[in-house]
Design a protein around this motif. Sequence first.
Motif, PDB file in Angstrom:
ATOM      1  N   HIS A  44     -17.994 -28.386 -46.270  1.00 27.35           N
ATOM      2  CA  HIS A  44     -18.975 -28.866 -45.283  1.00 27.35           C
ATOM      3  C   HIS A  44     -19.692 -27.650 -44.710  1.00 27.35           C
ATOM      4  CE1 HIS A  44     -20.553 -30.994 -41.747  1.00 27.35           C
ATOM      5  NE2 HIS A  44     -20.417 -32.076 -42.491  1.00 27.35           N
ATOM      6  N   TRP A  45     -20.974 -27.791 -44.392  1.00 29.39           N
ATOM      7  CA  TRP A  45     -21.769 -26.666 -43.894  1.00 29.39           C
ATOM      8  C   TRP A  45     -21.167 -26.022 -42.660  1.00 29.39           C
ATOM      9  CZ3 TRP A  45     -23.894 -26.533 -39.052  1.00 29.39           C
ATOM     10  CH2 TRP A  45     -24.013 -27.739 -38.371  1.00 29.39           C
ATOM     11  N   THR A  46     -20.413 -26.770 -41.855  1.00 28.09           N
ATOM     12  CA  THR A  46     -19.860 -26.222 -40.619  1.00 28.09           C
ATOM     13  C   THR A  46     -18.794 -25.164 -40.875  1.00 28.09           C
ATOM     14  OG1 THR A  46     -18.218 -27.985 -40.449  1.00 28.09           O
ATOM     15  CG2 THR A  46     -20.323 -28.327 -39.321  1.00 28.09           C
TER      16      THR A  46
ATOM     17  N   ASN B  44     -18.976 -22.574 -42.657  1.00 21.64           N
ATOM     18  CA  ASN B  44     -19.565 -21.235 -42.750  1.00 21.64           C
ATOM     19  C   ASN B  44     -20.175 -20.745 -41.445  1.00 21.64           C
ATOM     20  OD1 ASN B  44     -18.953 -21.042 -45.509  1.00 21.64           O
ATOM     21  ND2 ASN B  44     -20.781 -22.211 -46.021  1.00 21.64           N
TER      22      ASN B  44
END
Length: 158
Positions: free
Chosen positions: A4-6, A8
């Motif tokens: 999920h993008w979160t 990073n």
Amino acid sequence: MSEHWTENVPDEAFLRLDGQICFSLNAASRAFGGLYRVILKDLDLTYPQYLVMLLLWERGPMPVKDLGHHLRLDSGTLSPLLKRLEAAGLVRRERSTEDERSVSAHLTDAGSALRERAAAVPRRIAAATGYGLAEIQDLQARLDRLTAALDAAALSEA
């Protein structure tokens, strides 16, 4: 499971007030509330009362339970609100003859007549945003998707 993008994003970025989507939404909601308070003063309505009136103008008489569902208000909030609209002569509540537990809200003649005076409210609000129609419709669609996603997340977390 895909990343999920979160994952990073460093915690510090998420722990900033200006990084909180809920704060931005709350600030916008409060700003809307302030503008509605000024605009609705001429109609002698609060924002929640205005929402009830909008729904009744749009759909006609309806059970109080359905009003609460559509407006996302519990009966503890909705009942006093309807009581004030009734005292103002805009709405009347009627208990069902078939099921005494069911109460419906109906517009009075004065409540129906208020619709004409309220017609300018949405245009004034839209104009205050500085957004065009397409931008408003896009924002509404995004907020509706956000609400659905958050409702689903709340159900899965429960």
